[in-house]
Design a protein around this motif. Structure first.
Motif, PDB file in Angstrom:
ATOM      1  N   ALA A  62      15.174 -62.496  44.364  1.00 27.97           N
ATOM      2  CA  ALA A  62      14.386 -63.349  45.258  1.00 27.97           C
ATOM      3  C   ALA A  62      15.031 -64.723  45.372  1.00 27.97           C
ATOM      4  O   ALA A  62      14.424 -65.740  45.101  1.00 27.97           O
ATOM      5  CB  ALA A  62      12.966 -63.464  44.734  1.00 27.97           C
ATOM      6  N   GLN A 110      10.338 -59.864  31.277  1.00 32.59           N
ATOM      7  CA  GLN A 110      10.917 -61.024  30.582  1.00 32.59           C
ATOM      8  C   GLN A 110      11.351 -60.655  29.169  1.00 32.59           C
ATOM      9  O   GLN A 110      12.398 -61.097  28.700  1.00 32.59           O
ATOM     10  CB  GLN A 110       9.916 -62.171  30.558  1.00 32.59           C
ATOM     11  CG  GLN A 110       9.677 -62.802  31.907  1.00 32.59           C
ATOM     12  CD  GLN A 110       8.605 -63.875  31.867  1.00 32.59           C
ATOM     13  OE1 GLN A 110       8.155 -64.285  30.806  1.00 32.59           O
ATOM     14  NE2 GLN A 110       8.168 -64.326  33.038  1.00 32.59           N
ATOM     15  N   SER A 130       7.516 -60.185  35.451  1.00 27.21           N
ATOM     16  CA  SER A 130       6.395 -59.857  34.582  1.00 27.21           C
ATOM     17  C   SER A 130       6.748 -60.156  33.126  1.00 27.21           C
ATOM     18  O   SER A 130       7.924 -60.261  32.754  1.00 27.21           O
ATOM     19  CB  SER A 130       6.040 -58.384  34.724  1.00 27.21           C
ATOM     20  OG  SER A 130       7.081 -57.584  34.194  1.00 27.21           O
ATOM     21  N   ALA A 189      14.718 -66.788  41.802  1.00 31.03           N
ATOM     22  CA  ALA A 189      13.885 -67.964  41.994  1.00 31.03           C
ATOM     23  C   ALA A 189      12.435 -67.713  41.581  1.00 31.03           C
ATOM     24  O   ALA A 189      11.709 -68.644  41.268  1.00 31.03           O
ATOM     25  CB  ALA A 189      13.937 -68.420  43.450  1.00 31.03           C
ATOM     26  N   GLU A 190      12.010 -66.431  41.547  1.00 26.90           N
ATOM     27  CA  GLU A 190      10.635 -66.105  41.186  1.00 26.90           C
ATOM     28  C   GLU A 190      10.591 -65.488  39.789  1.00 26.90           C
ATOM     29  O   GLU A 190      11.458 -64.684  39.423  1.00 26.90           O
ATOM     30  CB  GLU A 190      10.042 -65.125  42.203  1.00 26.90           C
ATOM     31  CG  GLU A 190       9.965 -65.675  43.620  1.00 26.90           C
ATOM     32  CD  GLU A 190       9.429 -64.668  44.607  1.00 26.90           C
ATOM     33  OE1 GLU A 190       9.059 -63.543  44.177  1.00 26.90           O
ATOM     34  OE2 GLU A 190       9.378 -64.988  45.809  1.00 26.90           O
ATOM     35  N   PRO A 191       9.585 -65.839  38.958  1.00 26.24           N
ATOM     36  CA  PRO A 191       9.486 -65.258  37.612  1.00 26.24           C
ATOM     37  C   PRO A 191       9.127 -63.782  37.660  1.00 26.24           C
ATOM     38  O   PRO A 191       8.533 -63.295  38.626  1.00 26.24           O
ATOM     39  CB  PRO A 191       8.379 -66.084  36.951  1.00 26.24           C
ATOM     40  CG  PRO A 191       7.549 -66.593  38.090  1.00 26.24           C
ATOM     41  CD  PRO A 191       8.522 -66.818  39.224  1.00 26.24           C
ATOM     42  N   GLY A 196      14.422 -65.155  35.284  1.00 27.07           N
ATOM     43  CA  GLY A 196      13.201 -64.397  35.476  1.00 27.07           C
ATOM     44  C   GLY A 196      12.039 -64.886  34.644  1.00 27.07           C
ATOM     45  O   GLY A 196      11.135 -64.119  34.311  1.00 27.07           O
ATOM     46  N   GLY A 197      12.052 -66.165  34.274  1.00 28.10           N
ATOM     47  CA  GLY A 197      11.003 -66.716  33.428  1.00 28.10           C
ATOM     48  C   GLY A 197      11.418 -66.879  31.981  1.00 28.10           C
ATOM     49  O   GLY A 197      10.673 -67.453  31.181  1.00 28.10           O
TER      50      GLY A 197
END
Length: 324
Positions: A56, A77, A73, A69-71, A98-99
């Motif tokens: 993303a 993670q 689950s 750009a988006e985390p 990913g977060g």
């Protein structure tokens, strides 16, 4: 499984560097093989074990580079964290994958702020990043508008770390190749900006390194040189007899005045020192992602302005110069 995107040849062709392919293709293939390093099968398994994700975008203009750009689950993670820890030590960053926050040894964002304030804007420039590590700075260069960034570094772990990062970003004109500067083919200079950060003091022949950097620049191209220097205004350089800040491979430490002379004798003009900063234990330190000795272990416990060997503590200069 290859670790280098096939797109690299198209991007090199766009830079008029088609002659690099026949000179480097076999070398790059060999350095991606399991025979290249005893840990290569483990590193390759860590990259292959990363979860498949929807890419993303990528946030490359932040202190903490975010990919994607988006985390993801919490379960995703945890998978990412377990695999990326197999690629320790992580020296340059930080990243958010990913977060998952990768708290690297170096707060490389602090150096990038100093560098970015000193250089010409990178918008639409063709960039070579020598000694690029895992690609943190190369990604920041692309985020600053560079048209294409070619990073080179001989440390295969760093190349594998970049391969892991690529799993979480779209296909971009940025590459990390397992090469030394002296291995780059001679030919037509192609780069508007060449970076050499944290490399010069590791070279036995620093003047030769400056010549190699100059040869990659187009006319009026800009060199960004970041390196360890000695304090003082006199033109001199010293060689540590053994270690410097616990490092064995530090060969020659100049003052800024001496380094300026080297650059001018090496064919550069408009040389200026844009920044002079003593490295702090806030900027370079031990973390979970780099659990070994770091700067604090290299300083005199009774005098943080001296190394444990009695030398001046690490002082880093950023010099900017142009090729005529």
């Amino acid at each position: 499984m290859t670790t280098i995107s096939a797109r690299v040849w198209d991007d090199l062709q766009a830079l008029d560097l088609e002659h690099w392919r026949p000179a480097l293709e076999d070398v790059l293939r060999e350095r991606q093989s399991d025979a290249a390093h005893g840990d290569m099968p483990r590193w390759r398994a860590a990259v292959a074990g990363l979860p498949a994700v929807h890419v993303a975008g990528a946030a490359l203009d932040r202190d903490i580079v975010a990919l994607p750009a988006e985390p993801l689950s919490s379960a995703g993670q945890q998978d990412i964290r377990e695999q990326l820890l197999q690629l320790c030590p992580w020296r340059k960053g930080p990243f958010n994958i990913g977060g998952v926050h990768i708290d690297t040894e170096w707060r490389s964002d602090l150096k990038w702020r100093r560098v970015q304030d000193a250089i010409s804007p990178l918008a639409d420039r063709r960039v070579l990043d020598v000694g690029c590590g895992n690609g943190y700075y190369a990604l920041r260069m692309l985020g600053a508008g560079a048209r294409c960034v070619i990073g080179i570094d001989p440390t295969l772990l760093f190349v594998m770390q970049f391969a892991a990062l690529q799993r979480f970003m779209p296909e971009l004109p940025v590459h990390v190749l397992p090469l030394r500067c002296e291995e780059l083919p001679a030919g037509t200079p192609a780069f508007d900006t060449v970076f050499s950060m944290g490399v010069l003091y590791h070279r036995r022949t620093p003047l030769e390194h400056l010549r190699e950097l100059r040869d990659q620049l187009v006319s009026d191209g800009e060199l960004v040189l970041e390196t360890l220097v000695l304090p003082g205004s006199e033109p001199l350089a010293w060689t540590p007899p053994d270690r410097y800040a616990r490092m064995r491979n530090v060969w020659l430490l100049p003052t800024v005045a001496e380094l300026t002379t080297w650059l001018e004798r090496g064919g550069f003009r408009d040389v200026r020192c844009a920044d002079l900063t003593q490295t702090s234990v806030t900027e370079q330190r031990t973390t979970e992602w780099m659990p070994f000795e770091s700067l604090a272990d290299a300083l005199d416990p009774n005098d943080p302005d001296r190394t444990i060997e009695g030398w001046p503590a690490p002082l880093r200069a950023i010099l900017i110069a142009r090729k005529p």
